[in-house]
Motif scaffolding. Structure first.
Motif, PDB file in Angstrom:
ATOM      1  N   SER A   1       7.172   2.597   6.686  1.00  0.00           N
ATOM      2  CA  SER A   1       7.581   3.811   5.676  1.00  0.00           C
ATOM      3  C   SER A   1       8.982   3.987   5.786  1.00  0.00           C
ATOM      4  CB  SER A   1       6.692   5.062   6.276  1.00  0.00           C
ATOM      5  OG  SER A   1       5.409   5.010   5.996  1.00  0.00           O
ATOM      6  N   HIS A   2       9.659   3.713   6.829  1.00  0.00           N
ATOM      7  CA  HIS A   2      11.080   3.549   7.144  1.00  0.00           C
ATOM      8  C   HIS A   2      11.991   2.597   6.188  1.00  0.00           C
ATOM      9  CE1 HIS A   2      10.897   6.988   9.882  1.00  0.00           C
ATOM     10  NE2 HIS A   2      10.501   6.103  10.918  1.00  0.00           N
ATOM     11  N   ALA A   3      11.243   1.710   6.433  1.00  0.00           N
ATOM     12  CA  ALA A   3      11.991   0.239   5.480  1.00  0.00           C
ATOM     13  C   ALA A   3      11.686   0.421   4.062  1.00  0.00           C
ATOM     14  CB  ALA A   3      11.111  -0.736   6.008  1.00  0.00           C
ATOM     15  N   LEU A   4      10.616   1.182   3.705  1.00  0.00           N
ATOM     16  CA  LEU A   4      10.566   1.152   2.047  1.00  0.00           C
ATOM     17  C   LEU A   4      11.613   2.328   1.775  1.00  0.00           C
ATOM     18  CD1 LEU A   4       9.126   0.597  -0.263  1.00  0.00           C
ATOM     19  CD2 LEU A   4       7.598   2.319   0.195  1.00  0.00           C
TER      20      LEU A   4
ATOM     21  N   THR B   1       0.796  -1.128   0.031  1.00  0.00           N
ATOM     22  CA  THR B   1       0.143  -0.038   0.054  1.00  0.00           C
ATOM     23  C   THR B   1       0.849   1.260  -0.007  1.00  0.00           C
ATOM     24  OG1 THR B   1      -1.666  -1.277   1.092  1.00  0.00           O
ATOM     25  CG2 THR B   1      -1.790   1.357   1.168  1.00  0.00           C
ATOM     26  N   LEU B   2       1.876   1.272   0.948  1.00  0.00           N
ATOM     27  CA  LEU B   2       2.956   2.312   1.038  1.00  0.00           C
ATOM     28  C   LEU B   2       3.492   2.439  -0.461  1.00  0.00           C
ATOM     29  CD1 LEU B   2       4.370   1.748   4.618  1.00  0.00           C
ATOM     30  CD2 LEU B   2       2.666   3.593   3.921  1.00  0.00           C
ATOM     31  N   SER B   3       3.976   1.519  -1.089  1.00  0.00           N
ATOM     32  CA  SER B   3       4.405   1.576  -2.423  1.00  0.00           C
ATOM     33  C   SER B   3       3.610   2.367  -3.258  1.00  0.00           C
ATOM     34  CB  SER B   3       5.066   0.183  -2.650  1.00  0.00           C
ATOM     35  OG  SER B   3       5.645   0.109  -4.091  1.00  0.00           O
ATOM     36  N   GLY B   4       2.294   1.847  -3.173  1.00  0.00           N
ATOM     37  CA  GLY B   4       1.330   2.479  -4.176  1.00  0.00           C
ATOM     38  C   GLY B   4       1.154   4.076  -4.127  1.00  0.00           C
ATOM     39  N   ILE B   5       1.250   4.370  -2.992  1.00  0.00           N
ATOM     40  CA  ILE B   5       1.080   5.677  -2.527  1.00  0.00           C
ATOM     41  C   ILE B   5       2.435   6.609  -2.976  1.00  0.00           C
ATOM     42  CG2 ILE B   5       0.902   7.548  -0.522  1.00  0.00           C
ATOM     43  CD1 ILE B   5      -0.457   5.217   0.826  1.00  0.00           C
ATOM     44  N   THR B   6       3.450   5.955  -2.685  1.00  0.00           N
ATOM     45  CA  THR B   6       4.858   6.704  -2.905  1.00  0.00           C
ATOM     46  C   THR B   6       5.255   6.550  -4.454  1.00  0.00           C
ATOM     47  OG1 THR B   6       6.065   4.799  -2.299  1.00  0.00           O
ATOM     48  CG2 THR B   6       5.325   6.723  -0.483  1.00  0.00           C
ATOM     49  N   GLY B   7       5.195   5.586  -4.921  1.00  0.00           N
ATOM     50  CA  GLY B   7       5.630   5.121  -6.289  1.00  0.00           C
ATOM     51  C   GLY B   7       7.071   4.431  -6.000  1.00  0.00           C
ATOM     52  N   LEU B   8       7.378   4.201  -4.926  1.00  0.00           N
ATOM     53  CA  LEU B   8       8.663   3.568  -4.461  1.00  0.00           C
ATOM     54  C   LEU B   8       8.567   1.972  -4.544  1.00  0.00           C
ATOM     55  CD1 LEU B   8      10.026   5.875  -1.237  1.00  0.00           C
ATOM     56  CD2 LEU B   8      10.588   6.130  -3.958  1.00  0.00           C
TER      57      LEU B   8
ATOM     58  N   LEU C   1       6.099  19.219  -5.569  1.00  0.00           N
ATOM     59  CA  LEU C   1       6.500  18.292  -6.392  1.00  0.00           C
ATOM     60  C   LEU C   1       5.751  17.125  -6.651  1.00  0.00           C
ATOM     61  CD1 LEU C   1      10.296  18.359  -4.968  1.00  0.00           C
ATOM     62  CD2 LEU C   1       9.261  19.895  -7.028  1.00  0.00           C
ATOM     63  N   GLY C   2       4.736  16.940  -5.794  1.00  0.00           N
ATOM     64  CA  GLY C   2       3.853  15.666  -6.154  1.00  0.00           C
ATOM     65  C   GLY C   2       4.582  14.410  -5.660  1.00  0.00           C
ATOM     66  N   LYS C   3       4.421  13.433  -6.271  1.00  0.00           N
ATOM     67  CA  LYS C   3       5.200  12.161  -5.956  1.00  0.00           C
ATOM     68  C   LYS C   3       6.551  12.092  -6.037  1.00  0.00           C
ATOM     69  CE  LYS C   3       1.855   8.198  -6.630  1.00  0.00           C
ATOM     70  NZ  LYS C   3       1.708   6.978  -7.125  1.00  0.00           N
ATOM     71  N   ALA C   4       7.130  13.056  -6.880  1.00  0.00           N
ATOM     72  CA  ALA C   4       8.522  13.305  -7.050  1.00  0.00           C
ATOM     73  C   ALA C   4       9.290  13.617  -5.413  1.00  0.00           C
ATOM     74  CB  ALA C   4       8.908  14.225  -8.121  1.00  0.00           C
ATOM     75  N   SER C   5       8.229  14.152  -4.652  1.00  0.00           N
ATOM     76  CA  SER C   5       8.878  14.500  -3.419  1.00  0.00           C
ATOM     77  C   SER C   5       9.291  13.329  -2.586  1.00  0.00           C
ATOM     78  CB  SER C   5       7.836  15.166  -2.524  1.00  0.00           C
ATOM     79  OG  SER C   5       6.692  14.142  -2.337  1.00  0.00           O
ATOM     80  N   PHE C   6       8.965  12.231  -2.760  1.00  0.00           N
ATOM     81  CA  PHE C   6       9.335  10.969  -1.973  1.00  0.00           C
ATOM     82  C   PHE C   6      10.730  10.501  -2.356  1.00  0.00           C
ATOM     83  CE2 PHE C   6       4.737  10.479  -2.263  1.00  0.00           C
ATOM     84  CZ  PHE C   6       4.277  10.498  -0.591  1.00  0.00           C
ATOM     85  N   ALA C   7      11.423  11.074  -3.342  1.00  0.00           N
ATOM     86  CA  ALA C   7      12.633  10.751  -3.714  1.00  0.00           C
ATOM     87  C   ALA C   7      13.541  12.093  -3.360  1.00  0.00           C
ATOM     88  CB  ALA C   7      13.016  10.255  -5.117  1.00  0.00           C
TER      89      ALA C   7
END
Length: 452
Positions: free
Chosen positions: A165-168, A63-70, A269-275
């Motif tokens: 979230s830390h693990a991802l 689920t977290l991967s889907g939200i972040t795109g990571l 930045l949208g989803k790009a913010s997670f990186a």
């Protein structure tokens, strides 16, 4: 501040969200990054097949991967740990991570600035705080999730989502390296901690929204609740509540300000913010507090210290004094209004601590730079009050528009205003050097009279 203390020197999150206030998170910044996990903890782990929590971990990560795109690169290992084992682990991790001299230097730095009492025990305080608040944590060294025995997924799902979230993030950006204890400055270390905790706290709220079928983007009102609930929920944790202001807020800052910082980056930045927050990381606490400074890549300065002529002196440690540190110092010794007004005008702060002679008498050499001469003058006036309040004895021998000199608890001191700089040397034992510093030529306008 003091190599960001034990709190971020070893970094680890421990969260226990309040069921009444699910956006409230408790944490201590310390200890789970650089040493191997206790062998005894492995023995305490239940078999994964026997623990219903483990079967749901992968679902949460997806689920977290889907939200972040990571992408999720591998399953997250999991184990249980008891309170007794946790306390043993914390003591061993501190011993392995910090040399006694480093721990002494961190503690002494806090005491010389007056941010903790003279009898404060940093090591014991760290262990007590983390043990009090522990519910779960992700260990970056082992790359493994630990949940306290007795915790259930129903009660701790939000906590587990935060830790996963830390693990991802770790799988994609190597958080052990990101949280390394030797970035450009210890204020930068605090900024990195705020990124790690702010992103995970934001994702915790997003996860809950997603689970309830809503768009996984928290509103500002939801995130403001994170910041506002910190102090109000402190009564649940007596050790934290009884800690000095600086310690309390050091623990809360990465959650409160870090969450709001990440939200500002996300909305730009949208989803790009997670990186982006990991690959283009903020460099100081001012960038966390003022995200516009992060986008503008506006960095704090490292002001030059007063040149000292010291005999038989050994440099013990050095560190930065960022906006967060200044805010806490001014709030503690003046008031919150003064802190909120002055601290944002800081351009940079830096200090060194020396030990003098066989007695190893401590000396603080400290400098701060401000965004105008007027703000420097205001801080010069404010810092005089800090000196008078942090010491039991403050006998002033010389007071003028740009110098304050006398004796304090540690010995002779000289505080100087020079243009946009305020410098302070505290703990001199050489009257000749004291007299020399009082009459070193200075520049800049006279100090303004400022009342707090």
């Amino acid at each position: 501040m003091p190599n960001r203390l034990v709190w971020t020197k070893m970094h680890a999150p421990f969260e226990r969200p309040s069921l009444q206030a699910p956006l409230m998170y408790r944490r201590a910044l310390a200890i789970i990054c650089f040493a191997a996990i206790l062998t005894g903890i492995a023995a305490a782990s239940r078999k994964q097949a026997d623990d219903p929590v483990f079967s749901q971990i992968d679902s949460i990560v997806k689920t977290l991967s889907g939200i972040t795109g990571l992408p999720e690169k591998h399953p997250v290992p999991y184990a249980r740990i008891s309170k007794r084992q946790l306390r043993q682990f914390l003591a061993k991790r501190i011993k392995k991570t910090l040399k006694p001299a480093e721990l002494h230097a961190d503690e002494l730095s806090l005491k010389l600035f007056g941010l903790v009492p003279k009898d404060f025990d940093l090591k014991q305080s760290t262990i007590d705080l983390l043990t009090e608040q522990a519910a779960a944590f992700y260990d970056y060294q082992e790359r493994k999730l630990f949940l306290l025995e007795g915790s259930s997924l129903n009660a701790e799902e939000t906590t587990v989502a935060h830790e996963l979230s830390h693990a991802l993030a770790d799988q994609n950006f190597d958080l052990g390296k990101y949280m390394d204890t030797s970035p450009g400055s210890d204020d930068e270390n605090l900024a990195h901690t705020a990124v790690v905790e702010g992103e995970a706290s934001w994702l915790m709220v997003a996860y809950d929204l997603n689970k309830s079928g809503r768009v996984p983007v928290p509103t500002r009102e939801m995130l403001d609740a994170v910041a506002d609930s910190g102090d109000s929920s402190m009564t649940e944790y007596p050790v934290l509540k009884s800690s000095p202001l600086y310690i309390q807020q050091s623990l809360l800052f990465p959650y409160t300000e870090g969450t709001l910082f990440f939200d500002a980056v996300y909305h730009k930045l949208g989803k790009a913010s997670f990186a982006a927050v990991f690959t283009d990381a903020p460099t100081d606490s001012a960038q966390i507090i003022h995200p516009d400074r992060y986008f503008a890549h506006q960095k704090e300065t490292k002001p030059e210290l007063v040149k000292l002529r010291l005999k038989d002196a050994k440099e013990l440690t050095e560190g930065s004094m960022g906006e967060f540190d200044q805010e806490m110092l001014l709030e503690q010794f003046l008031n919150k209004d003064a802190a909120n007004r002055l601290a944002p005008h800081l351009r940079g702060g830096f200090y060194k601590i020396y030990e003098l002679g066989k007695e190893k008498k401590p000396l603080l050499d400290y400098a701060s730079q401000w965004d105008s001469e007027e703000e420097a003058a205001a801080y010069f006036a404010a810092y005089q009050q800090v000196l008078r309040k942090k010491w039991k004895t403050c006998d002033v021998a010389q007071s003028g528009s740009n110098v304050l000199a006398g004796t304090g608890d540690n010995g002779y001191f000289v505080t100087i205003l020079s243009g946009d700089m305020v410098s302070s040397v505290e703990g001199l034992n050489d009257i000749g050097e004291w007299n020399r510093l009082k009459f070193v030529p200075r520049t800049g306008s006279a100090a303004a009279r400022v009342e707090f």
